[in-house]
Design a protein around this motif. Structure first.
Motif, PDB file in Angstrom:
ATOM      1  N   LEU A   9     -39.948  14.810  63.382  1.00 48.26           N
ATOM      2  CA  LEU A   9     -38.693  14.058  63.321  1.00 48.26           C
ATOM      3  C   LEU A   9     -38.723  13.155  62.089  1.00 48.26           C
ATOM      4  O   LEU A   9     -39.661  12.375  61.909  1.00 48.26           O
ATOM      5  CB  LEU A   9     -38.514  13.198  64.576  1.00 48.26           C
ATOM      6  N   LEU A  10     -37.723  13.270  61.266  1.00 45.19           N
ATOM      7  CA  LEU A  10     -37.624  12.440  60.063  1.00 45.19           C
ATOM      8  C   LEU A  10     -36.440  11.497  60.237  1.00 45.19           C
ATOM      9  O   LEU A  10     -35.340  11.931  60.571  1.00 45.19           O
ATOM     10  CB  LEU A  10     -37.414  13.304  58.827  1.00 45.19           C
ATOM     11  N   LEU A  11     -36.693  10.230  60.033  1.00 45.01           N
ATOM     12  CA  LEU A  11     -35.665   9.219  60.300  1.00 45.01           C
ATOM     13  C   LEU A  11     -35.084   8.703  58.995  1.00 45.01           C
ATOM     14  O   LEU A  11     -35.822   8.324  58.085  1.00 45.01           O
ATOM     15  CB  LEU A  11     -36.281   8.061  61.095  1.00 45.01           C
ATOM     16  N   LEU A  12     -33.768   8.702  58.930  1.00 44.10           N
ATOM     17  CA  LEU A  12     -33.074   8.155  57.758  1.00 44.10           C
ATOM     18  C   LEU A  12     -32.578   6.760  58.123  1.00 44.10           C
ATOM     19  O   LEU A  12     -31.752   6.598  59.020  1.00 44.10           O
ATOM     20  CB  LEU A  12     -31.902   9.051  57.363  1.00 44.10           C
ATOM     21  N   ARG A  13     -33.125   5.765  57.444  1.00 41.85           N
ATOM     22  CA  ARG A  13     -32.758   4.371  57.683  1.00 41.85           C
ATOM     23  C   ARG A  13     -32.211   3.766  56.409  1.00 41.85           C
ATOM     24  O   ARG A  13     -32.390   4.325  55.335  1.00 41.85           O
ATOM     25  CB  ARG A  13     -33.989   3.553  58.088  1.00 41.85           C
ATOM     26  N   GLY A  14     -31.641   2.604  56.526  1.00 39.17           N
ATOM     27  CA  GLY A  14     -31.205   1.934  55.305  1.00 39.17           C
ATOM     28  C   GLY A  14     -30.183   0.867  55.567  1.00 39.17           C
ATOM     29  O   GLY A  14     -30.144   0.272  56.662  1.00 39.17           O
ATOM     30  N   SER A  15     -29.352   0.633  54.582  1.00 37.52           N
ATOM     31  CA  SER A  15     -28.358  -0.424  54.716  1.00 37.52           C
ATOM     32  C   SER A  15     -27.112  -0.048  53.920  1.00 37.52           C
ATOM     33  O   SER A  15     -27.201   0.660  52.912  1.00 37.52           O
ATOM     34  CB  SER A  15     -28.922  -1.757  54.206  1.00 37.52           C
ATOM     35  N   ARG A  55     -22.001   1.577  48.611  1.00 35.91           N
ATOM     36  CA  ARG A  55     -23.319   1.598  47.980  1.00 35.91           C
ATOM     37  C   ARG A  55     -24.341   1.425  49.085  1.00 35.91           C
ATOM     38  O   ARG A  55     -24.301   0.449  49.842  1.00 35.91           O
ATOM     39  CB  ARG A  55     -23.431   0.474  46.959  1.00 35.91           C
ATOM     40  N   LEU A  56     -25.225   2.400  49.209  1.00 36.29           N
ATOM     41  CA  LEU A  56     -26.181   2.388  50.310  1.00 36.29           C
ATOM     42  C   LEU A  56     -27.597   2.474  49.774  1.00 36.29           C
ATOM     43  O   LEU A  56     -27.854   3.182  48.793  1.00 36.29           O
ATOM     44  CB  LEU A  56     -25.943   3.562  51.260  1.00 36.29           C
ATOM     45  N   THR A  57     -28.490   1.758  50.415  1.00 42.88           N
ATOM     46  CA  THR A  57     -29.922   1.871  50.135  1.00 42.88           C
ATOM     47  C   THR A  57     -30.544   2.592  51.321  1.00 42.88           C
ATOM     48  O   THR A  57     -30.425   2.123  52.457  1.00 42.88           O
ATOM     49  CB  THR A  57     -30.563   0.490  49.955  1.00 42.88           C
ATOM     50  N   LEU A  58     -31.185   3.726  51.056  1.00 41.46           N
ATOM     51  CA  LEU A  58     -31.659   4.577  52.153  1.00 41.46           C
ATOM     52  C   LEU A  58     -33.134   4.912  51.959  1.00 41.46           C
ATOM     53  O   LEU A  58     -33.639   4.909  50.828  1.00 41.46           O
ATOM     54  CB  LEU A  58     -30.841   5.868  52.197  1.00 41.46           C
ATOM     55  N   ARG A  59     -33.776   5.216  53.060  1.00 43.09           N
ATOM     56  CA  ARG A  59     -35.151   5.701  52.982  1.00 43.09           C
ATOM     57  C   ARG A  59     -35.390   6.688  54.120  1.00 43.09           C
ATOM     58  O   ARG A  59     -34.849   6.535  55.223  1.00 43.09           O
ATOM     59  CB  ARG A  59     -36.155   4.548  53.025  1.00 43.09           C
ATOM     60  N   LEU A  60     -36.186   7.694  53.811  1.00 44.01           N
ATOM     61  CA  LEU A  60     -36.516   8.727  54.789  1.00 44.01           C
ATOM     62  C   LEU A  60     -37.924   8.450  55.293  1.00 44.01           C
ATOM     63  O   LEU A  60     -38.864   8.357  54.494  1.00 44.01           O
ATOM     64  CB  LEU A  60     -36.431  10.107  54.136  1.00 44.01           C
ATOM     65  N   VAL A  61     -38.045   8.307  56.602  1.00 45.46           N
ATOM     66  CA  VAL A  61     -39.312   7.871  57.192  1.00 45.46           C
ATOM     67  C   VAL A  61     -39.819   8.970  58.117  1.00 45.46           C
ATOM     68  O   VAL A  61     -39.036   9.582  58.857  1.00 45.46           O
ATOM     69  CB  VAL A  61     -39.090   6.570  57.998  1.00 45.46           C
ATOM     70  N   ASP A  62     -41.114   9.207  58.063  1.00 44.13           N
ATOM     71  CA  ASP A  62     -41.708  10.146  59.012  1.00 44.13           C
ATOM     72  C   ASP A  62     -41.756   9.483  60.389  1.00 44.13           C
ATOM     73  O   ASP A  62     -42.316   8.398  60.540  1.00 44.13           O
ATOM     74  CB  ASP A  62     -43.112  10.530  58.539  1.00 44.13           C
ATOM     75  N   GLY A  63     -41.191  10.134  61.379  1.00 49.50           N
ATOM     76  CA  GLY A  63     -41.061   9.522  62.697  1.00 49.50           C
ATOM     77  C   GLY A  63     -42.378   9.258  63.387  1.00 49.50           C
ATOM     78  O   GLY A  63     -42.510   8.305  64.148  1.00 49.50           O
ATOM     79  N   SER A  64     -43.366  10.088  63.143  1.00 48.06           N
ATOM     80  CA  SER A  64     -44.630   9.949  63.864  1.00 48.06           C
ATOM     81  C   SER A  64     -45.541   8.903  63.251  1.00 48.06           C
ATOM     82  O   SER A  64     -46.319   8.266  63.955  1.00 48.06           O
ATOM     83  CB  SER A  64     -45.366  11.290  63.867  1.00 48.06           C
ATOM     84  N   SER A  65     -45.472   8.741  61.941  1.00 42.86           N
ATOM     85  CA  SER A  65     -46.398   7.813  61.288  1.00 42.86           C
ATOM     86  C   SER A  65     -45.708   6.597  60.682  1.00 42.86           C
ATOM     87  O   SER A  65     -46.355   5.594  60.413  1.00 42.86           O
ATOM     88  CB  SER A  65     -47.159   8.558  60.180  1.00 42.86           C
ATOM     89  N   GLY A  66     -44.439   6.705  60.430  1.00 40.15           N
ATOM     90  CA  GLY A  66     -43.733   5.600  59.788  1.00 40.15           C
ATOM     91  C   GLY A  66     -43.850   5.611  58.274  1.00 40.15           C
ATOM     92  O   GLY A  66     -43.389   4.684  57.609  1.00 40.15           O
ATOM     93  N   ARG A  67     -44.468   6.636  57.735  1.00 35.11           N
ATOM     94  CA  ARG A  67     -44.646   6.708  56.279  1.00 35.11           C
ATOM     95  C   ARG A  67     -43.303   6.975  55.605  1.00 35.11           C
ATOM     96  O   ARG A  67     -42.534   7.824  56.070  1.00 35.11           O
ATOM     97  CB  ARG A  67     -45.636   7.815  55.937  1.00 35.11           C
TER      98      ARG A  67
END
Lengths: 538, 214
Positions: free
Chosen positions: B130-136, B155-167
């Motif tokens: 599971l990959l999580l897309l977070r941001g503002s 204008r959005l600031t986004l990051r893709l996070v690995d769901g299992s590790s948070g990387r």
């Protein structure tokens, strides 16, 4: 005598000067305390950090766009946003805000001690990113040597409070970090009185949401260490909810949430409420097994997992588009239903987001895992809009009819409301102009009859002085007619003026919001979208 | 003296025509109408991936009001006619992004209750991949124009996070700006589509989505 008059005048002037709006405080009462079992943990609430941009700290005002010298006069046009500044808050506002966050932590009743400094099991940090009210204003004035003409247009003020909450444990590990946002619209009266109280109201919303967030973090952190199999029972005992659960549906304009508490396994609706502070989870109109409680505290993911496993025995629930929430489709027909032979195998290669089995065998009888529907229900037809997703899965199991007295809405809901913001319709301008014309005509008539009446009175006095009683009687007979005509036209003027102001051409008229907007002139988002407007013209 | 007044008047008139850029309400992004491109449905395809994308917390950093109705051609002393606000902007945007990703072939779920924890999907409660897309949402503006077109800017600031590790696998900023004819079609759907297309066009994002936590 002059000295005495000056002595009387000075206090009056001082009183007038002091009658400006008092600055706002930021002492927020957190509301009813939560009724959770204390965790025995301590928390340190750090002072809030001010990260507001400069215009919000020092304030901003309208800008002069043009100054034009025309012949003997000057035309000035200004427009822009007026923004609250530090002078709109009491001098110790930041200390009050810190105290409000401390009270917020207290009112969760999850902590044995809330400290201002030192060390504790948790540290709560807050950063204020926005805290303001702003009002757009336009002004045009033509100043001549002989006089001046001015016109102004004011928009209803709106406030925003944006606060970032960050919870760390004693080792500095971040338990959670999230921004909460509170917005507040002003009233018509606040255009002139001032908008200094609006940020406080927006902040109140944000802090109350933040309280639920802090409780959610603590619950997740505490329950993470408890074996998953016992989570549901633990949680139920802790919160004394009995065998019931919560379902919710988001309003059409996403401004709030409808809640229903359902008894398990009977499916009877025990209570229905509405809230505007709960998290917005799900598309409008979709009923979802709430992953939070009435306070907005998110159930720990392992607790929600255990809860939905339990519910799947009695109710039809599907994971459709939310990874951490199940859609609710009512009771299973002819329960208890034996568990299906095997849950549908998720397609490959995409890994199914099915909740995995807990590491230890569950204490209650083997539960049916929530049915995962790998079908295309979470995918929209190409080129479609949002409406098609409102339909339940292809073959939902038939649900028992709801019990008597229960709202029929707890079922797969129909298509959500049209989400398109309404287009501009300025047809109301005609009515606005009609009321203006009526006001002018009736006002002119009232003034004319009034003047006529006064002239008649004066002539009657003169006639009486001259002992011309015939003319005196003639004039006096006209007096009541003129009086009532003047009063009637005056009343018409007042009414039409009110209607002219109330139906200003800039006031929204779209859809169902019209009825609620007319008397209050505030924002009342209708199901056609949450678009409101905020203008008022003087 | 008269000449001086005429000169000053001329300067004033010049200023009048020079100041045609409308001042937006505080917090709304300024834009030049001439530089805003028309909305175009780009035929972007998603990379083949076994990972599942989850849309998580989108912090709303916007300032109310986020929209306005303008009349650019004929106004008395300002083109702004109304202001708009929107409660819970982020879920509305995310709903449309979710639709757009699914339409483009990316299997996408939502997690609007994302608490912002360092490990969003711990195992064994959630499966891997599971990959999580977070941001503002840093800024957002929805301007309607009585000339029958809408302008959306975000204008959005986004990051893709690995769901299992948070990387964090990818992070970046995306700016979406387009104008579209005013119609019964929801401009937010276009906005979500444009954002999904912009993300999938980003080679680094597509690679992170395809590769996951490997």
């Amino acid at each position: 005598m002059r000295l005495r008059a000056a002595a009387l005048l000075l206090p009056v002037l001082a009183l007038v000067a002091a009658c400006g709006p008092p600055p706002s405080n930021l002492r927020i009462i957190p509301g009813e305390p939560f009724n959770y079992r204390p965790t025995g943990k301590t928390i340190v609430v750090a002072p809030p950090v001010d990260l507001r941009p400069k215009p919000e700290i020092e304030g901003a005002s309208t800008e002069i766009k043009h100054i034009i010298f025309v012949g003997l006069g000057i035309t000035v046009v200004t427009r822009g946003s007026e923004v609250t500044s530090r002078s709109d808050f009491v001098p110790n506002a930041w200390q009050e805000l810190h105290q409000s966050v401390i009270d917020l932590a207290h009112s969760t009743r999850l902590f044995s001690e809330v400290k201002v400094q030192g060390t504790g099991d948790y540290v709560l940090e807050t950063e204020v990113l926005h805290l303001l009210a702003s009002k757009y204003r336009m002004f045009m004035g033509l100043f001549l040597y002989g006089g001046a003409v001015a016109d102004a247009k004011h928009f209803i003020p709106q406030a925003t409070a944006t606060v970032r909450f960050r919870l760390k444990d004693s080792r500095g590990r971040i338990v959670g970090e999230k921004v909460v946002n509170g917005t507040q619209n002003g009233e018509v009266g606040e255009i002139m009185v001032g908008m200094h109280l609006l940020p406080r109201r927006a902040l109140e919303k944000a802090l109350r949401t933040g309280r639920s967030l802090v409780a959610s973090w603590i619950a997740e952190d505490v329950y993470a260490a408890v074996p998953a199999a016992t989570h549901y029972d633990e949680f139920e005992r802790a919160h004394a909810q009995g065998h019931s659960f919560l379902v919710h549906a988001v309003n059409g304009d996403r401004s709030g949430t409808q809640l229903a508490r359902i008894e398990c396994p009977s499916g009877k609706i025990l209570k229905t409420t509405e809230s505007v502070t709960l998290p917005i989870v799900g598309r409008p109109g979709h009923w979802i097994v709430s992953p939070f409680d009435e306070n907005g505290m998110r159930l720990p993911s392992s607790v929600y997992d255990a809860l939905t496993r339990h519910l799947a025995q009695h109710f039809v629930i599907h994971r459709i588009d939310q990874i951490a929430a199940y859609h609710y489709f009512g009771e299973r027909a002819g329960q208890p239903v034996p568990p299906p032979a095997a849950p549908p195998t998720p397609p490959t290669p995409p890994a199914p987001p099915v909740a995995a089995a807990p590491p230890t065998p569950p204490a209650p009888p083997p539960a049916t895992p929530p049915v995962y529907d790998p079908g295309p229900t979470d995918q929209l037809p190409s080129g479609g809009t949002e409406q098609p997703t409102a339909t339940p899965p292809a073959t939902p199991p038939p649900a028992r009819p709801p019990a008597a007295g229960t709202p029929a809405t707890v079922a797969p809901a129909g298509p959500p409301a049209q989400l398109t913001p309404p287009g501009p319709r300025l047809t109301r301008k005609k009515r606005h102009v009609a009321w203006l014309v009526t006001t002018i005509v009736a006002g002119a008539g009232a003034i004319a009859t009034g003047a006529w009446g006064l002239a008649d009175g004066s002539l009657a006095t003169t006639a009486a002085k001259n002992h011309d009683w015939n003319q005196f009687d003639s004039l006096k007979r006209q007096q009541p007619i003129l009086f009532y005509t003047c009063a009637g036209l005056g009343a018409v003027t007042v009414v039409s003026l009110i209607l002219y102001l109330a139906t200003g051409s800039e006031v929204p008229v779209e859809g169902p919001a019209r009825a609620s907007l007319a008397p209050r002139l505030t924002i009342a988002p209708g199901p056609g979208g949450a678009w409101g407007t905020a203008t008022w013209r003087f | 003296m008269t000449r001086l007044r005429i000169a000053i008047g001329a300067v004033g008139l010049a200023l009048l025509f020079a100041c045609t850029t409308p001042a937006r309400p505080y917090g709304q992004p300024e834009y030049d109408l001439q530089k805003i491109a028309e909305y175009r449905n780009a035929p972007t395809r998603a990379p083949q991936t076994p990972n599942v994308l989850v849309l998580g917390a989108l912090d709303d950093l916007t300032v109310s009001p986020v929209g306005g109705l303008y009349n650019e051609e004929s106004f008395e002393y300002g083109p702004l006619l109304r202001t708009y606000w929107y409660p819970n902007l982020a879920p509305k945007v995310l709903d449309c992004v979710h639709t757009a990703f699914n339409r483009r072939g990316v299997r996408t779920f939502k997690d609007y209750l994302d608490l912002g924890g360092p490990v969003p999907f711990p195992q064994p409660t959630y499966p891997p991949g599971l990959l999580l897309l977070r941001g503002s949402i840093d800024t957002f503006g929805f301007s309607r124009h009585v000339q029958e077109f809408d302008v959306l800017i975000g204008r959005l600031t986004l990051r893709l996070v690995d769901g299992s590790s948070g990387r964090v696998l990818w992070q970046g900023q995306k700016e979406i700006a387009f104008r579209a004819p005013m119609s019964s079609y929801d401009p937010f759907v276009m906005f979500g589509d444009a954002l999904a297309a912009a993300l999938l066009d980003d080679a680094a994002f597509a690679a992170a989505l395809a590769g996951g936590a490997r």
